[in-house]
Design a protein around this motif. Structure first.
Motif, PDB file in Angstrom:
ATOM      1  N   ARG A   3      28.718  23.184 -10.343  1.00  0.00           N
ATOM      2  CA  ARG A   3      28.879  22.505  -9.065  1.00  0.00           C
ATOM      3  C   ARG A   3      30.000  21.476  -9.127  1.00  0.00           C
ATOM      4  N   THR A   4      30.841  21.454  -8.124  1.00  0.00           N
ATOM      5  CA  THR A   4      31.910  20.464  -8.048  1.00  0.00           C
ATOM      6  C   THR A   4      31.333  19.123  -7.611  1.00  0.00           C
ATOM      7  N   ASN A 207      31.354  25.912  -3.095  1.00  0.00           N
ATOM      8  CA  ASN A 207      30.663  26.228  -4.357  1.00  0.00           C
ATOM      9  C   ASN A 207      29.746  27.426  -4.228  1.00  0.00           C
TER      10      ASN A 207
END
Length: 209
Positions: A3-4, A207
């Protein structure tokens, strides 16, 4: 892909900080650089931090600051992470009682690989647009293709990000984190709650694609 993470920078008000947390921000940034329109004083940053819940990373941004001033900010705000945007070398950045990230402006001809190695002790490298005489917060986007697919340090992408381009940015660069300030503001230093929410939702959408 992991996940960013999202950092909302240039926080100057408690209500903006709390909304960013509620919207899903992982980190908040406080600018301790007097020339910035988003600068915050030590006492105000300390007060905002006292209202934050657990598990939110607070970050102090400096530009060629004096050692004593950085120590004071750490002591009074209990900040988690340091972010250096000036001409600081690795020895300077690594002398404090906190981990740090180093910002690199993507100046033409910059050897990114060499610069990343020069700051091998950094927790991450933040990449920002280059504008002569401006240490950051330009609101400009640089050429993301300049970032190699493989890099030895976690990359934090900054520079002209907003809800209209962040999904593409995440898809193209696949950064560890993104850092936004002006792209989610109503005015300099004042966040727009709707823009913050939309920005974070767009990161999540990218994402999941």
């Amino acid at each position: 892909m992991n996940r960013t993470r999202v950092k909302i920078c240039g926080i100057t008000r408690t209500e903006d900080a709390l909304h960013a947390v509620q919207a899903g921000a992982d980190a908040l940034g406080f600018v301790f650089y007097a020339k910035s329109p988003r600068a915050v004083d030590v006492e105000k940053a300390a007060d905002i931090n006292r209202h934050l819940p657990a598990f939110i990373t607070t970050t102090a941004l400096f530009v060629d600051a004096e050692t004593d001033y950085i120590d004071r900010v750490i002591r009074q705000t209990r900040i988690d992470l340091l972010q250096f945007h000036g001409h600081e070398d690795e020895r300077f950045c690594n002398q404090f009682s906190r981990p740090y990230i180093k910002a690199l402006r993507m100046k033409p001809g910059l050897d990114l690989g060499a610069e990343v190695k020069r700051f091998s002790s950094a927790q991450a490298i933040l990449l920002d647009a280059y504008q002569p005489g401006v240490p950051g917060g330009t609101g400009e986007v640089f050429d993301w293709d300049r970032i190699p697919e493989s890099h030895p340090a976690p990359i934090i992408l900054a520079g002209g990000l907003n809800s209209a381009n962040i999904a593409e940015a995440v898809s193209v660069v696949r950064p560890y984190a993104v850092d936004v300030s002006g792209g989610v503001e109503a005015s300099k230093g004042i966040k727009d709650a709707a823009k913050v929410t939309t920005f974070i939702n767009e990161v999540t959408r990218a994402n999941n694609n």
